[in-house]
Design a protein around this motif. Structure first.
Motif, PDB file in Angstrom:
ATOM      1  N   ALA A 123       0.831  -1.208   0.000  1.00  0.00           N
ATOM      2  CA  ALA A 123       0.000   0.000   0.000  1.00  0.00           C
ATOM      3  C   ALA A 123       0.861   1.253   0.000  1.00  0.00           C
ATOM      4  CB  ALA A 123      -0.934  -0.008   1.204  1.00  0.00           C
ATOM      5  N   LEU A 124       1.966   1.216   0.719  1.00  0.00           N
ATOM      6  CA  LEU A 124       2.873   2.367   0.768  1.00  0.00           C
ATOM      7  C   LEU A 124       3.510   2.622  -0.602  1.00  0.00           C
ATOM      8  CD1 LEU A 124       3.471   3.976   3.364  1.00  0.00           C
ATOM      9  CD2 LEU A 124       5.721   2.913   3.348  1.00  0.00           C
ATOM     10  N   VAL A 125       3.945   1.557  -1.265  1.00  0.00           N
ATOM     11  CA  VAL A 125       4.541   1.693  -2.597  1.00  0.00           C
ATOM     12  C   VAL A 125       3.522   2.257  -3.579  1.00  0.00           C
ATOM     13  CG1 VAL A 125       5.445   0.380  -4.558  1.00  0.00           C
ATOM     14  CG2 VAL A 125       6.281  -0.099  -2.258  1.00  0.00           C
ATOM     15  N   LEU A 126       2.300   1.702  -3.540  1.00  0.00           N
ATOM     16  CA  LEU A 126       1.270   2.179  -4.466  1.00  0.00           C
ATOM     17  C   LEU A 126       0.887   3.623  -4.165  1.00  0.00           C
ATOM     18  CD1 LEU A 126      -0.995  -0.995  -4.633  1.00  0.00           C
ATOM     19  CD2 LEU A 126       0.755  -0.261  -6.257  1.00  0.00           C
ATOM     20  N   ARG A 127       0.831   3.997  -2.898  1.00  0.00           N
ATOM     21  CA  ARG A 127       0.507   5.378  -2.535  1.00  0.00           C
ATOM     22  C   ARG A 127       1.560   6.336  -3.077  1.00  0.00           C
ATOM     23  NH1 ARG A 127       1.664   9.398   0.805  1.00  0.00           N
ATOM     24  NH2 ARG A 127       3.440   8.321   1.708  1.00  0.00           N
ATOM     25  N   ASP A 128       2.837   5.957  -2.922  1.00  0.00           N
ATOM     26  CA  ASP A 128       3.907   6.815  -3.429  1.00  0.00           C
ATOM     27  C   ASP A 128       3.830   6.965  -4.940  1.00  0.00           C
ATOM     28  OD1 ASP A 128       4.784   7.161  -0.863  1.00  0.00           O
ATOM     29  OD2 ASP A 128       6.469   5.757  -1.023  1.00  0.00           O
ATOM     30  N   ARG A 129       3.468   5.883  -5.629  1.00  0.00           N
ATOM     31  CA  ARG A 129       3.361   5.970  -7.088  1.00  0.00           C
ATOM     32  C   ARG A 129       2.202   6.871  -7.507  1.00  0.00           C
ATOM     33  NH1 ARG A 129       5.806   1.873 -10.146  1.00  0.00           N
ATOM     34  NH2 ARG A 129       4.986   3.027 -11.914  1.00  0.00           N
ATOM     35  N   VAL A 130       1.065   6.776  -6.796  1.00  0.00           N
ATOM     36  CA  VAL A 130      -0.095   7.606  -7.146  1.00  0.00           C
ATOM     37  C   VAL A 130       0.194   9.074  -6.843  1.00  0.00           C
ATOM     38  CG1 VAL A 130      -2.515   8.078  -6.585  1.00  0.00           C
ATOM     39  CG2 VAL A 130      -1.736   5.731  -6.891  1.00  0.00           C
ATOM     40  N   MET A 131       0.966   9.353  -5.803  1.00  0.00           N
ATOM     41  CA  MET A 131       1.280  10.745  -5.465  1.00  0.00           C
ATOM     42  C   MET A 131       2.096  11.429  -6.559  1.00  0.00           C
ATOM     43  SD  MET A 131      -0.159  11.796  -2.748  1.00  0.00           S
ATOM     44  CE  MET A 131       0.771  13.293  -2.451  1.00  0.00           C
ATOM     45  N   GLU A 132       2.727  10.664  -7.440  1.00  0.00           N
ATOM     46  CA  GLU A 132       3.491  11.235  -8.544  1.00  0.00           C
ATOM     47  C   GLU A 132       2.599  11.729  -9.677  1.00  0.00           C
ATOM     48  OE1 GLU A 132       6.174   8.186  -9.733  1.00  0.00           O
ATOM     49  OE2 GLU A 132       7.291   8.211  -7.848  1.00  0.00           O
ATOM     50  N   VAL A 162      -7.584  12.812 -14.068  1.00  0.00           N
ATOM     51  CA  VAL A 162      -6.798  12.345 -12.922  1.00  0.00           C
ATOM     52  C   VAL A 162      -7.118  10.881 -12.639  1.00  0.00           C
ATOM     53  CG1 VAL A 162      -6.354  12.671 -10.465  1.00  0.00           C
ATOM     54  CG2 VAL A 162      -6.631  14.658 -11.942  1.00  0.00           C
ATOM     55  N   ARG A 163      -8.405  10.517 -12.682  1.00  0.00           N
ATOM     56  CA  ARG A 163      -8.805   9.128 -12.424  1.00  0.00           C
ATOM     57  C   ARG A 163      -8.174   8.181 -13.452  1.00  0.00           C
ATOM     58  NH1 ARG A 163     -13.826   9.755 -12.788  1.00  0.00           N
ATOM     59  NH2 ARG A 163     -14.165  10.215 -10.596  1.00  0.00           N
ATOM     60  N   THR A 164      -8.173   8.579 -14.709  1.00  0.00           N
ATOM     61  CA  THR A 164      -7.569   7.737 -15.754  1.00  0.00           C
ATOM     62  C   THR A 164      -6.077   7.563 -15.508  1.00  0.00           C
ATOM     63  OG1 THR A 164      -9.213   8.528 -17.344  1.00  0.00           O
ATOM     64  CG2 THR A 164      -7.228   7.503 -18.231  1.00  0.00           C
ATOM     65  N   ASP A 165      -5.396   8.666 -15.157  1.00  0.00           N
ATOM     66  CA  ASP A 165      -3.954   8.576 -14.882  1.00  0.00           C
ATOM     67  C   ASP A 165      -3.670   7.716 -13.649  1.00  0.00           C
ATOM     68  OD1 ASP A 165      -3.539  10.174 -17.049  1.00  0.00           O
ATOM     69  OD2 ASP A 165      -3.034  11.987 -15.915  1.00  0.00           O
ATOM     70  N   VAL A 166      -4.484   7.880 -12.617  1.00  0.00           N
ATOM     71  CA  VAL A 166      -4.282   7.088 -11.399  1.00  0.00           C
ATOM     72  C   VAL A 166      -4.501   5.610 -11.685  1.00  0.00           C
ATOM     73  CG1 VAL A 166      -5.225   6.604  -9.098  1.00  0.00           C
ATOM     74  CG2 VAL A 166      -4.765   8.953  -9.782  1.00  0.00           C
ATOM     75  N   GLU A 167      -5.538   5.282 -12.454  1.00  0.00           N
ATOM     76  CA  GLU A 167      -5.795   3.880 -12.794  1.00  0.00           C
ATOM     77  C   GLU A 167      -4.631   3.282 -13.573  1.00  0.00           C
ATOM     78  OE1 GLU A 167      -9.505   4.006 -14.855  1.00  0.00           O
ATOM     79  OE2 GLU A 167     -10.701   3.985 -13.005  1.00  0.00           O
ATOM     80  N   GLY A 168      -4.088   4.054 -14.519  1.00  0.00           N
ATOM     81  CA  GLY A 168      -2.955   3.560 -15.299  1.00  0.00           C
ATOM     82  C   GLY A 168      -1.714   3.342 -14.441  1.00  0.00           C
ATOM     83  N   VAL A 169      -1.422   4.312 -13.572  1.00  0.00           N
ATOM     84  CA  VAL A 169      -0.254   4.190 -12.696  1.00  0.00           C
ATOM     85  C   VAL A 169      -0.423   3.006 -11.744  1.00  0.00           C
ATOM     86  CG1 VAL A 169       0.912   5.315 -10.763  1.00  0.00           C
ATOM     87  CG2 VAL A 169       0.493   6.586 -12.844  1.00  0.00           C
TER      88      VAL A 169
END
Length: 195
Positions: A123-132, A162-169
C-alpha cells in the motif's frame, strides 16, 4: 519479503503454485498444550492417589456427584457444552486456515523460492506511485487480497483525467509488484471540500 522456512509456511511440493502463507500459530498451540498437560497431570495424580489407597480429591468427587445428579438440560451443563463446542470450533478454524492475511503471495518463477509481500508495504509503494500523478493532492490506498482501493483528492485538473492517470499508474505498479493474483482496482477521485 518473506521466504519459505520451517515455520509452517508451505511445503516443498507446491509445484510452482503461489498459495497463501500459513501461520505457525505458536501461541494458541502453546496455550492448548499447557492446559491439556496441566489437566492431564492433575487427573493422573488423582488416579494414582486413589490406586494407592487414598481418597479422590474433593473436586473430582464433587464433579462426579454433580454429573450424576444434574439433568442434561441444566443451564450450567448446557453452558459448559456450548463453551466446549465453541472452543473446539475455534481450534478447528485455526488449524484449517492459513492465518497470515497480511502477506500477499508473489508469483513463483522458481519452484524452490517462495516470497510474500506485506500488504502495508504494498500500500505504501502504491501510494507513493499515485502521489506522482499530476493533480493528486493526497491519496489513501488500501490493499486487500482481492482488491486495491485508492481514494485520491485532486486540487486541479479534470477529475476524469486524474482518475484515468491514477488507474494507469496503479495498474502498472501492481503489475511490477509481482503478486500472484492480480487484484481488482477501485479508484475514486474527488475534490477537497471548499472552505
Amino acid at each position: 519479503m518473506r521466504r519459505r522456512g520451517a515455520g509452517g509456511e508451505g511445503g516443498a511440493g507446491d509445484g510452482g503454485r503461489a498459495g497463501r502463507f500459513w501461520s505457525a500459530r505458536r501461541v494458541p498451540a502453546a496455550v492448548v498444550a499447557v492446559v491439556v498437560l496441566g489437566a492431564a497431570g492433575v487427573l493422573l495424580y488423582d488416579v494414582a492417589a486413589v490406586r494407592a489407597g487414598h481418597r479422590a480429591l474433593g473436586w473430582r468427587r464433587r464433579l462426579a456427584h454433580e454429573l450424576a445428579h444434574r439433568p442434561l438440560h441444566n443451564g450450567w451443563i448446557v453452558a459448559g457444552a456450548v463453551l466446549a463446542v465453541l472452543a473446539g470450533l475455534w481450534l478447528v478454524v485455526l488449524a484449517a486456515t492459513p492465518g497470515r492475511r497480511g502477506v500477499l503471495p508473489m508469483r513463483r518463477d522458481d519452484p524452490d523460492v517462495r516470497a510474500g509481500l506485506d500488504r502495508r508495504a504494498a500500500a505504501l509503494v502504491l501510494r507513493d506511485r499515485v502521489m506522482e500523478v499530476s493533480g493528486v493532492q493526497s491519496v489513501r490506498v488500501d490493499v486487500g487480497r482481492l482488491a486495491v482501493r485508492a481514494r485520491a483528492r485532486s486540487h486541479f485538473r479534470d477529475l476524469d483525467e486524474v482518475r484515468t492517470d491514477v488507474e494507469g499508474v496503479l495498474a502498472d505498479a501492481v503489475r511490477e509488484l509481482g503478486v500472484a493474483r492480480r487484484p481488482v482496482l477501485s479508484v475514486r477521485v474527488h475534490r477537497p471540500p471548499r472552505r
